[in-house]
Design a protein around this motif. Structure first.
Motif, short mmCIF file in Angstrom:
data_model
loop_
_atom_site.label_atom_id
_atom_site.label_comp_id
_atom_site.label_asym_id
_atom_site.label_seq_id
_atom_site.Cartn_x
_atom_site.Cartn_y
_atom_site.Cartn_z
N TYR A 158 18.03 18.80 89.45
CA TYR A 158 18.59 19.72 90.45
C TYR A 158 19.75 19.04 91.19
CZ TYR A 158 15.42 23.81 90.67
OH TYR A 158 14.75 24.98 90.44
N GLU A 159 19.53 17.80 91.62
CA GLU A 159 20.56 17.07 92.37
C GLU A 159 21.81 16.86 91.51
OE1 GLU A 159 21.18 12.70 94.55
OE2 GLU A 159 19.25 13.24 93.64
N GLU A 160 21.61 16.41 90.28
CA GLU A 160 22.75 16.12 89.41
C GLU A 160 23.50 17.39 89.03
OE1 GLU A 160 21.14 13.85 86.19
OE2 GLU A 160 21.06 11.98 87.38
N THR A 161 22.77 18.49 88.83
CA THR A 161 23.41 19.75 88.50
C THR A 161 24.25 20.25 89.66
OG1 THR A 161 21.60 20.35 86.99
CG2 THR A 161 23.03 22.13 87.74
N ASP A 162 23.73 20.10 90.88
CA ASP A 162 24.50 20.51 92.05
C ASP A 162 25.78 19.68 92.17
OD1 ASP A 162 24.80 22.13 94.42
OD2 ASP A 162 24.36 20.33 95.59
N SER A 163 25.68 18.38 91.89
CA SER A 163 26.87 17.52 91.94
C SER A 163 27.93 17.99 90.94
CB SER A 163 26.48 16.07 91.65
OG SER A 163 25.63 15.57 92.66
N LYS A 164 27.49 18.37 89.75
CA LYS A 164 28.43 18.86 88.74
C LYS A 164 29.08 20.17 89.16
CE LYS A 164 26.03 16.60 84.90
NZ LYS A 164 25.20 16.78 83.68
N ILE A 165 28.30 21.04 89.80
CA ILE A 165 28.85 22.30 90.29
C ILE A 165 29.91 22.05 91.36
CG2 ILE A 165 28.27 24.35 91.67
CD1 ILE A 165 25.57 24.39 90.13
N LEU A 166 29.63 21.13 92.28
CA LEU A 166 30.59 20.82 93.33
C LEU A 166 31.86 20.21 92.76
CD1 LEU A 166 28.13 19.38 96.01
CD2 LEU A 166 29.16 21.66 95.95
N GLU A 167 31.71 19.38 91.72
CA GLU A 167 32.88 18.79 91.07
C GLU A 167 33.76 19.85 90.42
OE1 GLU A 167 31.30 16.01 88.33
OE2 GLU A 167 30.62 14.60 89.87
N ARG A 168 33.16 20.97 90.03
CA ARG A 168 33.88 22.03 89.34
C ARG A 168 34.16 23.21 90.25
NH1 ARG A 168 31.55 23.68 83.66
NH2 ARG A 168 33.45 24.90 83.88
N ALA A 169 34.23 22.96 91.55
CA ALA A 169 34.40 24.04 92.52
C ALA A 169 35.69 24.83 92.29
CB ALA A 169 34.37 23.48 93.94
N ILE A 170 36.72 24.18 91.78
CA ILE A 170 37.97 24.89 91.51
C ILE A 170 37.76 25.98 90.47
CG2 ILE A 170 40.32 24.67 90.59
CD1 ILE A 170 40.46 21.92 91.85
N ASP A 171 36.96 25.66 89.44
CA ASP A 171 36.69 26.63 88.38
C ASP A 171 35.59 27.62 88.76
OD1 ASP A 171 38.54 25.43 86.63
OD2 ASP A 171 37.05 23.96 85.99
N SER A 195 31.88 24.38 100.86
CA SER A 195 32.35 24.33 102.24
C SER A 195 31.21 24.13 103.24
CB SER A 195 33.11 25.63 102.58
OG SER A 195 32.24 26.75 102.52
N LEU A 196 29.98 24.45 102.82
CA LEU A 196 28.82 24.30 103.70
C LEU A 196 27.92 23.13 103.33
CD1 LEU A 196 27.68 28.05 103.90
CD2 LEU A 196 28.96 26.78 105.63
N LYS A 197 28.27 22.42 102.27
CA LYS A 197 27.32 21.48 101.68
C LYS A 197 26.92 20.35 102.63
CE LYS A 197 25.80 21.92 98.32
NZ LYS A 197 24.53 22.53 97.92
N LYS A 198 27.77 19.98 103.56
CA LYS A 198 27.39 18.93 104.52
C LYS A 198 26.17 19.34 105.35
CE LYS A 198 31.41 18.35 106.48
NZ LYS A 198 32.46 17.80 107.40
N HIS A 199 25.98 20.64 105.52
CA HIS A 199 24.89 21.14 106.34
C HIS A 199 23.82 21.84 105.52
CE1 HIS A 199 28.47 21.60 109.32
NE2 HIS A 199 28.07 20.34 109.24
N LEU A 200 23.98 21.81 104.21
CA LEU A 200 23.14 22.60 103.30
C LEU A 200 22.50 21.68 102.28
CD1 LEU A 200 22.65 25.71 102.79
CD2 LEU A 200 24.43 25.53 101.05
N SER A 201 21.21 21.86 102.03
CA SER A 201 20.49 21.02 101.07
C SER A 201 20.36 21.72 99.71
CB SER A 201 19.08 20.71 101.60
OG SER A 201 18.30 20.06 100.62
N SER A 202 20.29 20.92 98.66
CA SER A 202 19.97 21.45 97.32
C SER A 202 18.70 20.80 96.79
CB SER A 202 21.14 21.21 96.35
OG SER A 202 21.42 19.83 96.24
N GLU A 203 17.94 20.16 97.69
CA GLU A 203 16.69 19.51 97.26
C GLU A 203 15.61 20.57 97.06
OE1 GLU A 203 13.32 16.34 98.89
OE2 GLU A 203 15.20 16.62 99.99
N PRO A 204 14.99 20.61 95.88
CA PRO A 204 13.98 21.64 95.64
C PRO A 204 12.62 21.27 96.18
CG PRO A 204 14.21 20.28 93.69
CD PRO A 204 15.23 19.77 94.69
N ASP A 205 11.82 22.28 96.47
CA ASP A 205 10.39 22.09 96.62
C ASP A 205 9.79 22.24 95.23
OD1 ASP A 205 9.11 21.80 99.41
OD2 ASP A 205 10.77 23.19 99.74
N VAL A 206 8.87 21.35 94.87
CA VAL A 206 8.28 21.35 93.53
C VAL A 206 6.76 21.37 93.67
CG1 VAL A 206 8.17 20.20 91.28
CG2 VAL A 206 10.23 19.98 92.68
#
Length: 286
Positions: free
Chosen positions: A108-121, A205-216
């Motif tokens: 989940y964490e790594e996928t979110d990082s990849k999404i943020l890296e591709r924010a332009i697309d 734009s909100l990621k500094k205040h927003l989590s992508s950590e899942p509950d499992v």
């Protein structure tokens, strides 16, 4: 309109886009596990932003049931990306079979990082997610960020497996990161006055205040297990509750066909005046 949006519209018009309904079944000898899914577009002016994964897959000597709801916001590209990549990223984790919960959190964490890296697309939007991995029909691992929900039924009793990540519930964590939670009359609480969930993929734009950590959570599948429902928040709530967990279970428990059950739930949501996109997956453990 971006190139991805044009391609998405062309695929949908030509009939090559994701199906809005379908079904499947397990191939494990001695088990009768079926699934079905159904999606309906809400009354908003934007394109459909919900995506579904529902399939059984052979991996090595095991069968995995892969089920997910991705509910996009401010565009569908992030949800589309998750549909195509999140499960692959989870299964690529080297410790998936030995430390499944940690592997899912890392993916989940790594996928979110990849999404943020591709924010332009992929654009400035984001997506919630609820995923369920069924291992050999015996163990269910559910993870989520946001407010799409997973509910299991055992002997007819509903049990929520996911956590609704609402800004009001995570106010302290958001404030500690420098953000705030608005609470305007007639509206739901929102992160920085914008987003109605406290955790999500994307939303750079909100990621500094927003989590992508899942509950499992891990749930054992036994003879008491009736069914599993995954659905976007369009089914469960729109400002006020649309359908309770127990109501959802009760309405489909005696049905036989999982696809018909998923469609029935979406129709129930519409009948209760839900205006949001509604996507639903039902798994029956017969």
């Amino acid at each position: 309109m971006t190139g991805r949006e044009i391609l998405h519209k062309m695929k949908a018009k030509a009939g090559f886009g994701p199906s809005d309904t379908g079904k499947g079944k397990s191939k494990i000898f001695g088990k009768h596990i079926t699934h079905g899914f159904h999606l309906v577009k809400g009354k908003s002016n934007h394109a459909m932003e919900d995506y579904v994964v529902a399939k059984f897959k052979q991996v090595h000597d095991s069968e995995l049931g892969l089920f997910a709801i991705f509910d996009g916001h401010l565009g569908h590209d992030v949800a589309d990306y998750l549909q195509s990549h999140l499960f692959d990223n989870i299964l690529k984790e080297p410790n998936f079979w030995t430390e499944t919960e940690n592997a899912i959190r890392k993916a989940y964490e790594e996928t979110d990082s990849k999404i943020l890296e591709r924010a332009i697309d992929l654009g400035r939007g984001g997506s919630t997610a609820v995923t369920a991995i069924l291992v050999n029909g015996e163990k269910l691992v559910v993870a989520n960020v946001g407010d799409s929900r997973a509910v299991i039924s055992k002997n007819g009793v509903a049990k929520q497996l996911s956590v609704d990540h609402e800004p009001g519930m995570e106010r302290d964590a958001i404030v500690s990161k420098g953000g705030f939670v608005s609470n305007m009359p007639g509206d739901v609480p929102r992160v920085d006055g914008q987003l109605a969930v406290a955790r999500a993929f994307g939303d750079k734009s909100l990621k500094k205040h927003l989590s992508s950590e899942p509950d499992v959570v891990v749930e054992k599948i036994d003879e008491e297990t009736d069914l599993l429902i995954l659905a976007s928040d369009g089914l469960w709530k729109v400002i006020t509750s649309v359908m309770s967990n127990q109501e959802a279970v009760d309405s489909i428990r005696d049905m036989k066909d999982a696809q018909a059950a998923a469609k029935h739930l979406t129709e129930e949501g519409l009948a209760k005046k839900s205006k949001d996109d509604i996507s639903c997956v039902v798994v029956y453990f017969h």
